[in-house]
Design a protein around this motif. Structure first.
Motif, short mmCIF file in Angstrom:
data_model
loop_
_atom_site.label_atom_id
_atom_site.label_comp_id
_atom_site.label_asym_id
_atom_site.label_seq_id
_atom_site.Cartn_x
_atom_site.Cartn_y
_atom_site.Cartn_z
N ILE A 1 0.84 -1.20 0.00
CA ILE A 1 0.00 0.00 0.00
C ILE A 1 0.87 1.25 0.00
CG2 ILE A 1 -1.66 1.32 1.36
CD1 ILE A 1 -2.77 -1.36 2.36
N LEU A 2 1.89 1.24 0.84
CA LEU A 2 2.74 2.42 0.98
C LEU A 2 3.52 2.70 -0.30
CD1 LEU A 2 3.43 4.39 3.32
CD2 LEU A 2 5.49 3.06 3.69
N ALA A 3 4.00 1.62 -0.95
CA ALA A 3 4.85 1.80 -2.13
C ALA A 3 4.04 2.00 -3.40
CB ALA A 3 5.77 0.59 -2.29
N SER A 4 2.82 1.47 -3.44
CA SER A 4 2.03 1.52 -4.67
C SER A 4 1.37 2.88 -4.87
CB SER A 4 0.95 0.43 -4.65
OG SER A 4 1.55 -0.84 -4.57
N ASN A 5 1.08 3.59 -3.78
CA ASN A 5 0.48 4.91 -3.89
C ASN A 5 1.59 5.96 -4.05
OD1 ASN A 5 -2.46 4.42 -3.36
ND2 ASN A 5 -1.58 3.46 -1.55
N ASP A 6 1.39 6.84 -4.99
CA ASP A 6 2.38 7.89 -5.23
C ASP A 6 2.18 9.00 -4.20
OD1 ASP A 6 4.39 9.32 -6.33
OD2 ASP A 6 3.22 10.07 -8.04
N LEU A 7 2.66 8.74 -2.98
CA LEU A 7 2.42 9.67 -1.87
C LEU A 7 3.48 10.77 -1.85
CD1 LEU A 7 1.66 7.02 0.90
CD2 LEU A 7 0.00 8.36 -0.40
N GLN A 8 3.05 11.98 -1.52
CA GLN A 8 3.99 13.07 -1.30
C GLN A 8 4.67 12.89 0.05
OE1 GLN A 8 4.60 15.33 -3.73
NE2 GLN A 8 3.15 14.11 -4.96
N ASP A 9 5.77 13.65 0.24
CA ASP A 9 6.53 13.51 1.48
C ASP A 9 5.66 13.72 2.71
OD1 ASP A 9 8.46 13.33 -0.40
OD2 ASP A 9 9.83 14.79 0.50
N GLU A 10 4.80 14.73 2.65
CA GLU A 10 3.98 15.04 3.83
C GLU A 10 2.90 14.00 4.06
OE1 GLU A 10 2.47 17.41 0.24
OE2 GLU A 10 4.41 16.94 1.19
N TYR B 1 3.09 5.85 7.12
CA TYR B 1 3.94 4.83 7.72
C TYR B 1 3.74 4.74 9.23
CZ TYR B 1 7.75 2.25 9.66
OH TYR B 1 8.45 1.32 10.38
N LEU B 2 3.59 5.88 9.88
CA LEU B 2 3.44 5.88 11.34
C LEU B 2 2.18 5.14 11.77
CD1 LEU B 2 4.67 9.48 12.16
CD2 LEU B 2 5.87 7.33 12.56
N ILE B 3 1.21 5.08 10.87
CA ILE B 3 0.00 4.29 11.15
C ILE B 3 0.30 2.79 11.00
CG2 ILE B 3 -2.32 3.75 10.33
CD1 ILE B 3 -2.57 6.69 9.52
N MET B 4 1.10 2.45 9.99
CA MET B 4 1.34 1.03 9.68
C MET B 4 2.45 0.41 10.53
SD MET B 4 1.07 1.16 5.54
CE MET B 4 -0.43 1.63 4.72
N ARG B 5 3.58 1.08 10.65
CA ARG B 5 4.71 0.61 11.46
C ARG B 5 5.05 -0.86 11.21
NH1 ARG B 5 5.60 4.23 15.73
NH2 ARG B 5 7.53 3.09 16.10
N PHE B 6 5.13 -1.25 9.92
CA PHE B 6 5.34 -2.67 9.62
C PHE B 6 6.76 -3.15 9.92
CE2 PHE B 6 5.21 -0.28 5.56
CZ PHE B 6 6.55 -0.32 5.23
N LEU B 7 7.69 -2.23 10.25
CA LEU B 7 9.04 -2.67 10.62
C LEU B 7 9.11 -3.19 12.05
CD1 LEU B 7 11.38 -0.03 8.93
CD2 LEU B 7 11.27 -2.48 8.49
N ARG B 8 8.03 -3.04 12.80
CA ARG B 8 7.99 -3.58 14.16
C ARG B 8 7.60 -5.06 14.15
NH1 ARG B 8 10.12 -0.63 18.58
NH2 ARG B 8 10.28 1.52 17.85
N GLN B 9 7.61 -5.64 12.98
CA GLN B 9 7.29 -7.06 12.80
C GLN B 9 8.31 -7.93 13.53
OE1 GLN B 9 6.34 -10.50 12.19
NE2 GLN B 9 5.03 -9.24 10.90
N ARG B 10 7.84 -8.92 14.28
CA ARG B 10 8.74 -9.78 15.06
C ARG B 10 8.96 -11.15 14.43
NH1 ARG B 10 10.26 -8.14 20.05
NH2 ARG B 10 9.27 -6.28 20.89
N ARG B 11 8.35 -11.42 13.30
CA ARG B 11 8.58 -12.70 12.62
C ARG B 11 9.76 -12.50 11.68
NH1 ARG B 11 3.05 -14.19 9.94
NH2 ARG B 11 4.23 -16.03 9.28
N PRO B 12 10.90 -13.17 11.95
CA PRO B 12 12.13 -12.89 11.19
C PRO B 12 11.98 -13.04 9.68
CG PRO B 12 12.61 -14.23 13.12
CD PRO B 12 11.12 -14.16 13.02
N LYS B 13 11.31 -14.09 9.22
CA LYS B 13 11.23 -14.32 7.78
C LYS B 13 10.46 -13.20 7.09
CE LYS B 13 11.65 -19.37 7.85
NZ LYS B 13 10.98 -20.65 7.53
N VAL B 14 9.36 -12.78 7.71
CA VAL B 14 8.55 -11.71 7.11
C VAL B 14 9.31 -10.39 7.18
CG1 VAL B 14 6.37 -10.45 7.24
CG2 VAL B 14 6.42 -12.92 7.69
N LEU B 15 9.94 -10.12 8.31
CA LEU B 15 10.70 -8.88 8.46
C LEU B 15 11.84 -8.83 7.44
CD1 LEU B 15 11.35 -6.26 9.89
CD2 LEU B 15 12.58 -7.57 11.64
#
Length: 700
Positions: free
Chosen positions: A493-502, A508-522
């Motif tokens: 979702i984050l990469a497919s939408n042509d989002l402006q910097d603002e 991203y702060l809503i999604m926070r997908f880097l806080r994933q604790r499953r090593p393979k997925v991370l």
């Protein structure tokens, strides 16, 4: 010698049994018919198997002794060698004479009653397979061949019949081991097997020939992949025979009165792609006779396809005939697989091409007996014309997913994954939907394939867009079952939408997908971020992720940490120096423990990034950076002698940059002139108050 009974005259058309011969024959030869009362209500009639008395057979008039012997031996539970041979000889004689004299009526019922097919299979199963061929095996094969000439005798049993014969004969020792003993027995046994196959094909109704050929070829393919060269040779030799029958089917057909199309054009070969794939790979077995047999088989199959093409385009027959005869000559004179494949190309259906690609992929598995170089060469040929070969994307994707875990050599894996990248570029929707549907949650092979696709910028964009599209279809059950974790989909979702910097940072702060604790997925998420961050505009947007990347550095495994550092490097390179300086000071301290990591790639990358960070600080942050750099001097000094040369090189370069930042000219000179011992002494002399700390750092 006793006089044989007169041969029963052949039945005229009016005297032949009616259209349901089994029932009619039972009525003719059975005893007095039982008068049955009408069925009562709710009464279920049980249909009894049709049977026939042995002495009522028309064949009994010609072979009474042989028929009586079969009946007698059938009831004998344990047969000795002579009884086995007598039993099989009697079967062969009865069916041979019955075929010659048109006395086959009732033999199918006779076979059922005395279980002749099953008994032959049992006798073959009992024969030794690691010794010389036995007389029993040879006679059994001839008996099978004679039985094949009588319609309906093998109906529904021919597959097990052939399998039993192949299993018994193909597993015999190599013929070279029998050269000084009884070679004629071996050759007669193989001849009997060939006679059986010819009879089965030529005596089948035209409507069943395709299915019959398909079944036999499929069994032969199984044996052709054996680890034993002798088994491969026997299987491919029988393929050669069947291919000859295909090419000459019309002229060899047993019943010339049967209404048929020209050149056997109605014969379909769905297994052709598999056959061609295996045979092309067999050409690389130069030290075996298998290679020559495979080339002959390819020639016959090519003639068969050309004949079919001539039938479909009769107005061009003469020119086509001339062309394909020249091509056959070219094929015969060249045993190069790519050249032969090119000749076949225009005659192949899409399904044939797909099956060939699947064979080439499976040939690269560790357990395959095929030459890996030959298989790689065939996939290289496929890659040169992907549009022609990669037509069934879901089927090929499924095959790659199934086999990749069994392919452990780097060149072979590279050939296979390059196909998935091409398909993901060309048909991302089919690749994505196939992987989502076939791969269970956290499937390691699927994750490896996603990672390959996430490693190529354009492919990543296509795949993420497709994931985003499929995510919108909330009714697709597959997304809920196979993607229980939404980290990848949030990345899409984050990469497919042509989002402006603002817009990017709040999203991203809503999604926070880097806080994933499953090593393979991370690890997969980071692979995607590594590729995305190669684009300057995307790297600048990803500054918001740096705090979470710092978290990853503290809790991820070695591979994950290395990937996180790559993202850090790409993002930091796009920041203004004033913006990057405070981040560099914090990050440099996090890197110090990685200098001594067991993974050389992490050692190298952390030292390299540490070197870049030293150059990013502005004047206000230099003091803090110098304190951190001094903590890294001794580890960098030690790694100048790292066993991995690339690590030693980058450590030396980092130590030179550290000396420049600290303005320690003597240290820089000693490193530059490679005075290793003096460099160590210089570090100690600089600050003797840190001697204890330096000693502690040295102990590991």
């Amino acid at each position: 010698m006793a006089e044989r009974p007169p041969i029963r005259p052949r039945l005229g058309w009016q005297e032949r049994p009616p259209s349901r011969p089994r029932v009619a024959w039972q009525e003719e030869v059975g005893g007095p018919q039982e008068v049955r009362s009408p069925p009562q209500p709710n009464q279920v009639d049980v249909v009894q198997p049709l049977q026939i008395d042995a002495d009522s057979l028309p064949a009994y008039e010609v072979e009474p002794e042989h028929v009586d012997s079969i009946v007698s031996l059938f009831s004998s539970p344990d047969k000795d060698e002579e009884q086995k041979m007598e039993f099989l000889k009697c079967i062969a004689m009865i069916f041979r004479d019955a075929t010659y004299n048109d006395l086959s009526q009732g033999l199918d019922l006779f076979c059922q009653r005395y279980e002749l097919v099953e008994n032959i299979e049992v006798l073959l199963e009992e024969e030794p397979r690691d010794q010389l061929p036995t007389v029993v095996q040879r006679i059994a094969a001839f008996a099978m061949a004679d039985m094949s000439f009588v319609e309906e005798v093998l109906e529904g049993k021919d597959r097990s019949h052939i399998q039993a014969c192949f299993s018994s004969v193909f597993m015999l020792p190599p013929k070279e081991e029998m050269r000084d003993l009884k070679p004629y027995l071996y050759f007669m046994t193989m001849k009997a097997v060939d006679s059986m196959l010819v009879a089965l094909v030529l005596n089948s109704p035209a409507s069943q020939v395709s299915e019959k050929m398909q079944d036999i070829f499929q069994m032969l393919l199984t044996f052709s992949t054996s680890e034993r060269a002798s088994v491969r040779e026997r299987a491919v030799g029988r393929m050669r025979l069947l291919s000859f029958l295909l090419t000459n089917y019309s002229s060899l057909k047993a019943d010339p009165n049967e209404d048929r199309d020209d050149s056997g054009a109605e014969i379909q070969m769905p297994i052709l792609g598999q056959l061609l794939g295996h045979l092309l790979l067999f050409l690389s077995f130069k030290e075996e006779e298998t290679s020559c047999l495979a080339l002959d088989t390819l020639c016959f199959l090519f003639q068969f396809k050309c004949q079919q093409h001539c039938v479909t385009v009769p107005e061009e027959n003469a020119q086509l005939q001339e062309d394909w005869e020249a091509e056959v000559a070219s094929l015969t004179s060249s045993s190069r697989a790519p050249h032969i494949t090119k000749l076949f190309a225009e005659h192949l259906q899409p399904s044939d091409r797909t099956d060939m690609v699947l064979v080439f992929i499976e040939a690269l598995t560790d357990s395959s007996t095929f030459d890996k170089k030959a298989a790689r060469n065939m996939l290289d040929m496929v890659k040169r014309d992907c549009d022609f070969w990669l037509v069934d994307v879901p089927k090929i994707t499924s095959c790659i997913h199934k086999t990749l875990g069994c392919i452990n050599t780097a060149p072979a894996r590279q050939r296979v994954v390059s196909l998935i990248v091409w398909m993901a570029d060309k048909c991302p929707g089919e690749v994505v939907s196939t992987l989502l549907s076939i791969a269970p949650p956290a499937d390691s092979t699927a994750l490896a394939l996603w990672e390959v696709m996430f490693s190529v910028p354009q492919t990543l964009q296509n795949v993420l867009k497709e994931l985003h599209i499929q995510l919108q279809d909330r009714h697709r059950r597959v997304l809920h079952t196979c993607w229980e974790d939404t980290s990848i989909l949030r990345l899409a979702i984050l990469a497919s939408n042509d989002l402006q910097d603002e817009e990017f940072a709040p999203m991203y702060l809503i999604m926070r997908f880097l806080r994933q604790r499953r090593p393979k997925v991370l690890s997969l998420v980071l692979r995607g971020l590594m590729t995305l961050s190669e684009r300057e505009e995307m790297a600048r947007k990803m500054k918001v992720m740096l705090p979470d990347l710092s978290w990853v550095l503290q809790y991820g495994n070695n591979v994950i940490k290395t990937k996180a550092l790559v993202v850090f490097r790409n993002v930091m390179a796009q920041l203004e120096r004033e913006e990057a300086s405070p981040i560099a000071v914090v990050l440099a301290k996090l890197l110090l423990p990685f200098f001594d990591d067991e993974l050389s790639q992490l050692r190298k990358f952390s030292i390299s990034l540490f070197r870049d960070l030293m150059k990013m600080v502005v004047e206000n942050d230099k003091r803090k950076m110098k304190n951190t750099v001094q903590l890294g001097l001794l580890p960098l000094f030690f790694h100048m002698s790292d066993q991995v040369q690339s690590v030693a090189k980058v450590a030396r370069e980092a130590l030179l940059d550290a000396a420049e930042l600290l303005k320690w000219k003597q240290l820089g000179h000693l490193v530059q002139t490679q005075q290793t011992w003096r460099t160590g002494e210089s570090l100690l002399e600089r600050d003797r108050s840190r001697a204890q700390e330096l000693l502690r750092q040295s102990l590991p």
